[in-house]
Scaffold this active site. Structure first.
Site, short mmCIF file in Angstrom:
data_model
loop_
_atom_site.label_atom_id
_atom_site.label_comp_id
_atom_site.label_asym_id
_atom_site.label_seq_id
_atom_site.Cartn_x
_atom_site.Cartn_y
_atom_site.Cartn_z
N GLY A 161 41.78 46.28 36.69
CA GLY A 161 42.64 46.11 37.86
C GLY A 161 43.03 44.64 38.01
O GLY A 161 43.34 43.96 37.02
N ARG A 162 42.99 44.15 39.24
CA ARG A 162 43.45 42.77 39.49
C ARG A 162 42.64 41.76 38.68
O ARG A 162 43.19 40.86 38.04
CB ARG A 162 43.33 42.44 40.98
N ILE A 163 41.29 41.89 38.73
CA ILE A 163 40.45 40.87 38.08
C ILE A 163 40.30 41.16 36.58
O ILE A 163 40.53 40.28 35.74
CB ILE A 163 39.07 40.76 38.79
N ARG A 244 30.00 43.88 41.22
CA ARG A 244 29.03 44.05 42.30
C ARG A 244 27.69 44.34 41.66
O ARG A 244 27.61 45.06 40.65
CB ARG A 244 29.41 45.22 43.22
N GLU A 273 21.44 40.82 47.96
CA GLU A 273 21.89 39.43 48.00
C GLU A 273 21.49 38.75 49.30
O GLU A 273 21.65 39.35 50.36
CB GLU A 273 23.41 39.38 47.83
N HIS A 292 26.65 34.20 42.83
CA HIS A 292 27.79 34.91 43.43
C HIS A 292 28.88 33.91 43.85
O HIS A 292 29.27 33.82 45.01
CB HIS A 292 27.37 35.78 44.64
N1 LIG Z 1 31.99 37.81 41.99
C1 LIG Z 1 32.75 37.65 43.04
O1 LIG Z 1 32.68 36.65 43.75
C2 LIG Z 1 33.78 38.69 43.39
C3 LIG Z 1 34.86 38.33 44.20
C4 LIG Z 1 35.85 39.28 44.46
C5 LIG Z 1 35.72 40.57 43.96
N2 LIG Z 1 34.63 40.91 43.21
C6 LIG Z 1 34.47 42.28 42.69
O2 LIG Z 1 35.29 42.45 41.52
C7 LIG Z 1 35.48 43.86 41.31
C8 LIG Z 1 36.90 44.13 40.86
O3 LIG Z 1 37.83 43.72 41.85
P1 LIG Z 1 39.41 43.93 41.63
O4 LIG Z 1 40.09 43.12 42.68
O5 LIG Z 1 39.77 43.73 40.22
O6 LIG Z 1 39.55 45.49 42.00
P2 LIG Z 1 40.77 46.45 41.61
O7 LIG Z 1 40.66 47.58 42.58
O8 LIG Z 1 42.04 45.70 41.51
O9 LIG Z 1 40.38 46.95 40.14
C9 LIG Z 1 39.28 47.79 39.90
C10 LIG Z 1 39.60 48.62 38.67
O10 LIG Z 1 38.42 49.40 38.36
C11 LIG Z 1 38.87 50.68 37.95
N3 LIG Z 1 37.79 51.65 38.05
C12 LIG Z 1 37.39 52.35 39.13
N4 LIG Z 1 36.36 53.16 38.81
C13 LIG Z 1 36.13 52.97 37.49
C14 LIG Z 1 35.19 53.52 36.59
N5 LIG Z 1 34.30 54.45 36.96
N6 LIG Z 1 35.21 53.09 35.29
C15 LIG Z 1 36.12 52.16 34.88
N7 LIG Z 1 37.04 51.61 35.70
C16 LIG Z 1 37.03 52.00 37.00
C17 LIG Z 1 40.06 50.98 38.84
O11 LIG Z 1 40.91 51.98 38.30
C18 LIG Z 1 40.75 49.61 38.91
O12 LIG Z 1 41.74 49.48 37.91
C19 LIG Z 1 35.07 44.53 42.63
O13 LIG Z 1 33.77 45.11 42.48
C20 LIG Z 1 34.97 43.38 43.61
O14 LIG Z 1 34.05 43.65 44.64
C21 LIG Z 1 33.67 39.99 42.90
#
Ligand SMILES: NC(=O)c1ccc[n+]([C@@H]2O[C@H](COP(=O)([O-])OP(=O)(O)OC[C@H]3O[C@@H](n4cnc5c(N)ncnc54)[C@H](O)[C@@H]3O)[C@@H](O)[C@H]2O)c1
Length: 341
Positions: A161-163, A244, A273, A292
């Protein structure tokens, strides 16, 4: 004139002086902020129950807390993941729930890439080699074990997805083969990244040299990586988690590192956490841990404050926030933006 009560239940900024200043200019808004991250539930409820708009960072908003909101119309999560909020309870209580998905994607992707490089290049392990060489005035690289170039290795992205998508863009120029596992991958995202084939999880686990996790945490992804999945990985593989903590079973990962089922791990997020002092990864070998910090940057810190302020001002003007999580609320409210008070 309607008076709005905006309450922040908990926050990560050093102070909310800027928010206090902004709301002071709006004579129809009363603003209160607290640090109730780990407060007893009764204390949290007492401070938020008569708020119209609530901003939450890490405090737990379960069905009981959400059900206690007497006037709440909008709940805003300060962040991307929202596993601390019961979304169904928001909808059941006719509360619109918004989040901020677009403030730190670049930072988290950079952190994932940094952890990948730290693990592959064994950056932190090399400090001991340096100290030893300095003390004995002779280089001895034997404790480094095997180190491999990233070029030519296979990266497995679980979630694009986004990240995950940003990590894909950053690393495709490194001469890596990239395998994506994302059963729900948006067709537009697939096209934008130029992803051909999408693989299932076991295939990626078996074939990739580096696995990087980028899924949300939900009932489907909790312990997505557990003993059986770690046993499927190559002995030479490394696991990176910036998503997460709950996506990985911590005990199983520590065991995998101790017993050599995989070669290393880079971890930014934890099941609890902050993690307790006896969290098993603190004593596991071949692991690089960060605090984190994926989201962290001065730029992202201001981005999210501006975006939350925009959402609050939109609500006060009767308009929707930029990103509603419980989109079904539109149907529940019969097309209205917020429930009648
Ligand atoms: N470390 C940090 O400080 C930090 C900061 C922000 C977000 N995050 C975490 O990063 C993660 C991703 O965020 P994002 O903005 O990219 O989210 P997003 O919703 O844009 O992308 C998530 C992707 O995961 C896919 N997905 C869902 N279930 C799945 C599965 N069972 N198997 C494979 N793919 C699956 C979705 O289709 C989607 O494309 C989240 O868990 C968010 O909480 C961490």
């Amino acid at each position: 004139m309607r008076k709005w009560k905006v309450v922040v239940s908990d926050y990560i900024e050093n102070d909310l002086d800027w928010e206090v200043e902004q709301f002071a200019k709006m004579d129809n808004v009363a603003f209160e902020h607290y640090q109730l991250k780990q407060a007893p539930k009764a204390d949290l409820i007492a401070k938020i129950k008569d708020a119209d708009i609530i901003v939450v960072n890490m405090a737990t908003f379960d069905a009981e807390v959400i059900g206690a909101l007497e006037k709440g119309v909008l709940l805003i999560r300060h962040g991307i993941g929202y596993d601390n909020v019961d979304v169904a309870a928001c909808t059941a209580n006719k509360i619109r729930f918004a989040y901020q998905p677009d403030y730190c994607g670049t930072e988290v992707a950079e952190t994932a890439v940094a952890l990948i490089m730290a693990c592959v290049r064994k950056l932190f392990a090399s400090l001991e080699v340096l100290k030893d060489a300095s003390a004995n005035q002779i280089w001895n690289f034997a404790p480094m074990g095997e180190v491999h170039r990233m070029f030519g290795q296979t990266l497995g992205l679980i979630g694009a997805g986004r990240i995950g998508g940003r990590v894909y863009r950053m690393l495709r120029n490194f001469g890596m083969k990239i395998m994506v596992c994302d059963p729900y991958l948006d067709e537009r995202q697939k096209g934008a990244l130029g992803i051909g084939e999408v693989y299932d999880l076991p295939t990626v686990l078996k074939e990739a040299d580096i696995i990087s996790l980028h899924t949300p945490l939900n009932s489907e992804t909790r312990h997505l990586i557990d003993e059986p999945q770690l046993r499927m990985m190559k002995k030479s593989a490394i696991l990176i988690n910036t998503s997460r903590g709950g996506v990985v079973n911590t005990e199983a990962l520590a065991k995998a590192l101790r017993e050599g089922w995989i070669a290393g791990a880079g971890i930014d997020v934890y099941e609890k956490e902050p993690p307790p002092p006896d969290m098993p990864l603190f004593s596991a070998p071949h692991v690089t841990l960060s605090a984190h910090i994926g989201w962290m940057s001065v730029e992202a810190g201001w981005d999210i404050r501006y975006k939350i302020m925009d959402d609050i001002q939109a609500c006060v003007a009767g308009n929707p926030p930029k990103n509603t999580v419980n989109k079904e609320i539109d149907g529940v409210l019969g097309g209205k933006v917020y429930r009648e008070l």
